[in-house]
Design an enzyme around this catalytic site. Structure first.
Site, PDB file in Angstrom:
ATOM      1  N   ASP A  13      -4.690   0.182   9.012  1.00  0.00           N
ATOM      2  CA  ASP A  13      -5.476  -0.103  10.222  1.00  0.00           C
ATOM      3  C   ASP A  13      -5.948   1.343  10.503  1.00  0.00           C
ATOM      4  OD1 ASP A  13      -4.462  -2.553  10.676  1.00  0.00           O
ATOM      5  OD2 ASP A  13      -2.521  -1.882  11.608  1.00  0.00           O
ATOM      6  N   LYS A  16     -10.443   1.030   8.074  1.00  0.00           N
ATOM      7  CA  LYS A  16     -11.307   0.931   6.830  1.00  0.00           C
ATOM      8  C   LYS A  16     -12.433  -0.051   6.759  1.00  0.00           C
ATOM      9  CE  LYS A  16      -7.310  -0.875   5.142  1.00  0.00           C
ATOM     10  NZ  LYS A  16      -6.737  -0.348   6.315  1.00  0.00           N
ATOM     11  N   GLY A  40      -6.117  -7.075   8.547  1.00  0.00           N
ATOM     12  CA  GLY A  40      -6.974  -7.417   9.664  1.00  0.00           C
ATOM     13  C   GLY A  40      -7.989  -6.305   9.787  1.00  0.00           C
ATOM     14  N   HIS A  41      -9.151  -6.565   9.465  1.00  0.00           N
ATOM     15  CA  HIS A  41     -10.182  -5.568   9.122  1.00  0.00           C
ATOM     16  C   HIS A  41     -11.416  -5.625  10.236  1.00  0.00           C
ATOM     17  CE1 HIS A  41      -8.872  -4.586   4.661  1.00  0.00           C
ATOM     18  NE2 HIS A  41      -8.185  -4.368   5.536  1.00  0.00           N
ATOM     19  N   THR A 129       3.891  -9.653   8.101  1.00  0.00           N
ATOM     20  CA  THR A 129       3.127 -10.356   8.972  1.00  0.00           C
ATOM     21  C   THR A 129       3.481 -12.096   8.869  1.00  0.00           C
ATOM     22  OG1 THR A 129       1.679 -10.734   7.102  1.00  0.00           O
ATOM     23  CG2 THR A 129       1.275  -8.896   8.608  1.00  0.00           C
ATOM     24  N   ARG A 143       6.454 -14.503 -12.711  1.00  0.00           N
ATOM     25  CA  ARG A 143       5.750 -15.474 -13.723  1.00  0.00           C
ATOM     26  C   ARG A 143       5.827 -16.996 -13.113  1.00  0.00           C
ATOM     27  NH1 ARG A 143       8.741 -11.972 -17.989  1.00  0.00           N
ATOM     28  NH2 ARG A 143       9.719 -12.293 -16.169  1.00  0.00           N
ATOM     29  N   GLN A 224      -4.228  -2.452   3.650  1.00  0.00           N
ATOM     30  CA  GLN A 224      -3.059  -1.834   3.857  1.00  0.00           C
ATOM     31  C   GLN A 224      -3.517  -0.418   3.943  1.00  0.00           C
ATOM     32  OE1 GLN A 224      -2.399  -4.765   1.888  1.00  0.00           O
ATOM     33  NE2 GLN A 224      -2.729  -5.713   3.899  1.00  0.00           N
ATOM     34  N   ALA A 299      -4.683  -6.202  14.481  1.00  0.00           N
ATOM     35  CA  ALA A 299      -5.595  -7.345  14.317  1.00  0.00           C
ATOM     36  C   ALA A 299      -5.310  -8.661  13.752  1.00  0.00           C
ATOM     37  CB  ALA A 299      -6.725  -6.627  13.524  1.00  0.00           C
ATOM     38  N   ARG A 303       0.585  -7.632  17.368  1.00  0.00           N
ATOM     39  CA  ARG A 303       1.655  -6.694  17.845  1.00  0.00           C
ATOM     40  C   ARG A 303       1.233  -5.187  18.242  1.00  0.00           C
ATOM     41  NH1 ARG A 303       5.379  -7.072  12.391  1.00  0.00           N
ATOM     42  NH2 ARG A 303       3.469  -7.223  11.514  1.00  0.00           N
TER      43      ARG A 303
HETATM   44  P1  GDP Z   1      -8.378  -1.581   9.276  1.00  0.00           P
HETATM   45  O1  GDP Z   1      -7.431  -2.603   8.833  1.00  0.00           O
HETATM   46  O2  GDP Z   1      -8.023  -0.490   8.561  1.00  0.00           O
HETATM   47  O3  GDP Z   1      -9.966  -2.197   8.886  1.00  0.00           O
HETATM   48  O4  GDP Z   1      -8.399  -1.439  10.829  1.00  0.00           O
HETATM   49  P2  GDP Z   1      -8.289  -2.478  11.898  1.00  0.00           P
HETATM   50  O5  GDP Z   1      -9.561  -3.021  11.982  1.00  0.00           O
HETATM   51  O6  GDP Z   1      -6.872  -3.136  11.934  1.00  0.00           O
HETATM   52  O7  GDP Z   1      -8.182  -1.125  13.158  1.00  0.00           O
HETATM   53  C1  GDP Z   1      -8.946  -0.238  13.535  1.00  0.00           C
HETATM   54  C2  GDP Z   1      -9.356  -0.562  14.925  1.00  0.00           C
HETATM   55  O8  GDP Z   1     -10.059   0.574  15.374  1.00  0.00           O
HETATM   56  C3  GDP Z   1     -10.345  -1.559  15.157  1.00  0.00           C
HETATM   57  O9  GDP Z   1     -10.194  -2.326  16.380  1.00  0.00           O
HETATM   58  C4  GDP Z   1     -11.741  -1.009  15.185  1.00  0.00           C
HETATM   59  O10 GDP Z   1     -12.632  -1.552  16.017  1.00  0.00           O
HETATM   60  C5  GDP Z   1     -11.210   0.476  15.819  1.00  0.00           C
HETATM   61  N1  GDP Z   1     -11.991   1.384  15.356  1.00  0.00           N
HETATM   62  C6  GDP Z   1     -12.466   1.730  14.319  1.00  0.00           C
HETATM   63  N2  GDP Z   1     -13.152   3.163  14.151  1.00  0.00           N
HETATM   64  C7  GDP Z   1     -12.856   3.618  15.433  1.00  0.00           C
HETATM   65  C8  GDP Z   1     -13.342   4.928  16.015  1.00  0.00           C
HETATM   66  O11 GDP Z   1     -13.873   5.676  15.377  1.00  0.00           O
HETATM   67  N3  GDP Z   1     -13.063   4.890  17.377  1.00  0.00           N
HETATM   68  C9  GDP Z   1     -12.424   3.903  18.160  1.00  0.00           C
HETATM   69  N4  GDP Z   1     -12.271   4.284  19.368  1.00  0.00           N
HETATM   70  N5  GDP Z   1     -12.216   2.670  17.586  1.00  0.00           N
HETATM   71  C10 GDP Z   1     -12.417   2.556  16.361  1.00  0.00           C
HETATM   72  P1  IMO Z   2      -4.669  -3.659   7.234  1.00  0.00           P
HETATM   73  O1  IMO Z   2      -5.414  -4.018   5.834  1.00  0.00           O
HETATM   74  C1  IMO Z   2      -0.983  -2.599   8.855  1.00  0.00           C
HETATM   75  C2  IMO Z   2       2.541  -4.324   7.306  1.00  0.00           C
HETATM   76  C3  IMO Z   2       3.470  -5.147   8.122  1.00  0.00           C
HETATM   77  C4  IMO Z   2       4.836  -5.052   7.491  1.00  0.00           C
HETATM   78  C5  IMO Z   2       4.675  -4.552   6.089  1.00  0.00           C
HETATM   79  C6  IMO Z   2       4.900  -5.762   5.101  1.00  0.00           C
HETATM   80  O2  IMO Z   2      -5.363  -4.227   8.496  1.00  0.00           O
HETATM   81  O3  IMO Z   2      -4.754  -2.188   7.116  1.00  0.00           O
HETATM   82  P2  IMO Z   2       3.536  -8.205   4.495  1.00  0.00           P
HETATM   83  O4  IMO Z   2       3.007  -9.104   5.621  1.00  0.00           O
HETATM   84  O5  IMO Z   2       2.530  -7.443   4.109  1.00  0.00           O
HETATM   85  O6  IMO Z   2       4.708  -8.419   3.673  1.00  0.00           O
HETATM   86  O7  IMO Z   2       4.007  -6.954   5.553  1.00  0.00           O
HETATM   87  O8  IMO Z   2       3.315  -4.218   5.897  1.00  0.00           O
HETATM   88  N1  IMO Z   2       1.302  -4.567   7.066  1.00  0.00           N
HETATM   89  C7  IMO Z   2       0.249  -3.807   7.620  1.00  0.00           C
HETATM   90  N2  IMO Z   2       0.126  -3.015   8.512  1.00  0.00           N
HETATM   91  N3  IMO Z   2      -2.305  -2.956   8.549  1.00  0.00           N
HETATM   92  C8  IMO Z   2      -2.106  -4.040   7.556  1.00  0.00           C
HETATM   93  O9  IMO Z   2      -3.165  -4.368   7.118  1.00  0.00           O
HETATM   94  C9  IMO Z   2      -1.226  -4.428   7.089  1.00  0.00           C
HETATM   95  N4  IMO Z   2      -0.844  -5.489   6.396  1.00  0.00           N
HETATM   96  C10 IMO Z   2       0.734  -5.579   6.159  1.00  0.00           C
HETATM   97  O10 IMO Z   2       3.415  -4.871   9.419  1.00  0.00           O
HETATM   98  O11 IMO Z   2       5.204  -3.740   8.128  1.00  0.00           O
HETATM   99 MG    MG Z   3      -5.996  -3.647  10.147  1.00  0.00          MG
END
Ligand code: GDP
Ligand code: IMO
Ligand code: MG
Length: 423
Positions: A13, A16, A40-41, A129, A143, A224, A299, A303
């Site tokens: 999170d 990315k 969740g991207h 998740t 396997r 992740q 996302a 949580r």
């Molecule tokens: P990812 O999983 O690494 O792609 O990140 P997520 O989408 O799960 O979480 C990043 C959150 O931060 C999202 O709600 C984005 O819209 C938000 N976000 C990303 N870059 C910025 C930033 O520079 N500032 C703020 N305020 N929010 C950001």
């Molecule tokens: P993105 O790509 C943050 C965490 C879960 C849990 C652990 C194992 O959005 O950054 P899993 O369901 O993968 O077996 O859970 O990994 N987790 C993440 N935390 N961002 C994620 O993805 C995650 N994907 C899994 O919360 O702690």
């Molecule tokens: Mg995410």
């Protein structure tokens, strides 16, 4: 060279997807190389918010081809749901999606077992998740998994599927007291799924390396983050794949010699979701404040994310493993209102100073902090390095100095345009 790797440097999170979307404008192909619908991207583009779980975050540009790599575990319903949602929102996807034929199929029994294990008090709770990720990767390594390409192979239905299902039924019935899977129904489902997926399938190493040889530019999109890596993260509180550079090679089939840049996506503070050690976690009002300012809610699962301070040792760990050539520092604006900002500059474990992220006993770490002055003004509308307040620049410099990696971009807001090139 043609290939840029984007890897999460903390616990996921980091933002990315925002960075991928931003860089995808000048890219031909985006490849998601591991994970599944646990990711969740979030991308915010032209006033619209999108959350991708399986589809690569470059899909919003009409010219980009998006590849679901062989290192992924793909739940078919989640895949088709996501495609339908995108189509409904007017995103042209025809001919732009490819799936590596060696990616694994994630089926309902994987999610069922994942959820059952999480709810069982006698098994270590990871806080997954519940998307079946660990169970599906477990099958791959045991396997007993199913490659997507096999759905088109008669030999698979004759020789492998009956044994796979009978083994799953022993587990479902005897361990989880669940209904057994019907072989004929499963075969029918998988055969029709194979027909639906057929047009997307590619041999990824062949396709990607050929495209690269012809001059195409590729982004490898990690899900992740380094600290959730099954080998380099806070085991067992990790995901079941390798978000780090090794996983990018394995999960895409791209030849390592083509990778020129590896950007670590680094949040200006730290968050994690689920259980497990988190040395710089901030508790009570301090943690609540960061959660509120950063709107830190998952996302995928919604949580609340655990929040804490920037941890140099974590990012150095990521820099070492991934050979980071640059950092993209995200969510700097979240710290706008703070008077002072804490930054973890070192660790002691069992009374001894250590200068690495340890593989065990993380809960015994004592964190050494420094405190930097905040800038106490909004920075989201700034577009140039020189616009940034002095103390924001000092914070960026401190991160560069402590982590030993240049900060190339700073993100000051969730939108595409809230991105500042530093070097
Ligand atoms: P990812 O999983 O690494 O792609 O990140 P997520 O989408 O799960 O979480 C990043 C959150 O931060 C999202 O709600 C984005 O819209 C938000 N976000 C990303 N870059 C910025 C930033 O520079 N500032 C703020 N305020 N929010 C950001
Ligand atoms: P993105 O790509 C943050 C965490 C879960 C849990 C652990 C194992 O959005 O950054 P899993 O369901 O993968 O077996 O859970 O990994 N987790 C993440 N935390 N961002 C994620 O993805 C995650 N994907 C899994 O919360 O702690
Ligand atoms: Mg995410």
């Amino acid at each position: 060279m043609a290939v840029t790797l984007i890897v999460g440097a903390q616990w996921g999170d980091e933002g990315k997807a925002k960075v991928i979307d931003f860089l995808a404008e000048n890219t031909d192909i985006v490849v998601r190389y591991q994970g599944g619908a646990n990711a969740g991207h979030t991308v915010i583009a032209k006033g619209e918010k999108y959350i991708f779980h399986l589809i690569p975050s470059g899909i919003l540009y009409s010219k980009t081809v998006c590849v679901l790599g062989g290192g992924m575990v793909i739940e078919p319903n989640a895949f088709f749901d996501e495609l339908n949602q995108l189509e409904k929102r007017g995103i042209e996807i025809d001919g732009r999606i490819r799936i590596a034929d060696n990616a694994h199929v994630l089926l309902p029994y994987h999610s069922l077992i994942d959820a059952k294990r999480e709810e069982n008090m006698s098994i270590t709770k990871i806080g997954t998740t519940k998307r079946g990720i660990g169970i599906c990767y477990g099958d791959k390594v045991n396997r007993t998994g199913i490659r997507i390409g096999e759905l088109l192979d008669d030999g698979f239905y004759k020789n492998r599927l009956p044994l796979l299902i009978s083994e799953k039924n022993i587990i479902l019935k005897n361990i989880y007291n669940e209904k057994e899977i019907n072989l004929t129904e499963t075969e029918d489902f998988l055969r029709s799924l194979g027909q639906k997926l057929k047009k997307y399938l590619i041999n990824a190493p062949y396709y990607l390396n050929l495209e690269i040889a012809s001059g195409k530019r590729v982004l490898l999109e990690g899900a992740q983050g380094t600290m959730l890596d099954v080998d380099f993260g806070t085991y067992p509180f990790v995901t079941s794949s390798n978000p780090t550079i090794g996983g990018a090679l394995i999960g895409s089939g791209v030849n390592h010699r083509n990778i020129s840049d590896c950007f670590g996506i680094v949040k200006a503070y730290t968050t994690r979701v689920g259980e497990g050690p988190f040395p710089t976690e901030a508790y009570n009002e301090e943690g609540e404040a960061l959660r509120k300012l950063g709107n830190e809610y998952g996302a995928t699962t919604g949580r609340p994310r655990r929040c804490g301070w920037f941890d140099v040792e974590v990012v150095r760990h990521a820099a070492r493993i991934n050979g980071l050539t640059g950092i993209v520092l995200t969510k700097l604006d979240v710290l706008d209102s703070l008077k002072t900002i804490k930054i973890a500059v070192g660790y002691e474990q069992d009374g001894k100073r250590i200068s690495y992220f340890p593989s065990y006993g993380v809960e015994r770490i004592k964190v050494i902090y420094e405190e930097l002055p905040g800038w106490e003004e909004p920075i989201t509308n700034y577009t140039k390095l020189n616009d940034l307040p002095k103390n924001a620049k000092k914070y960026i410099n401190a991160i560069e100095k402590f982590c030993g990696v240049p900060v190339c971009w700073v993100s000051v807001g969730p939108k595409r345009e809230n991105t500042i090139k530093i070097r």
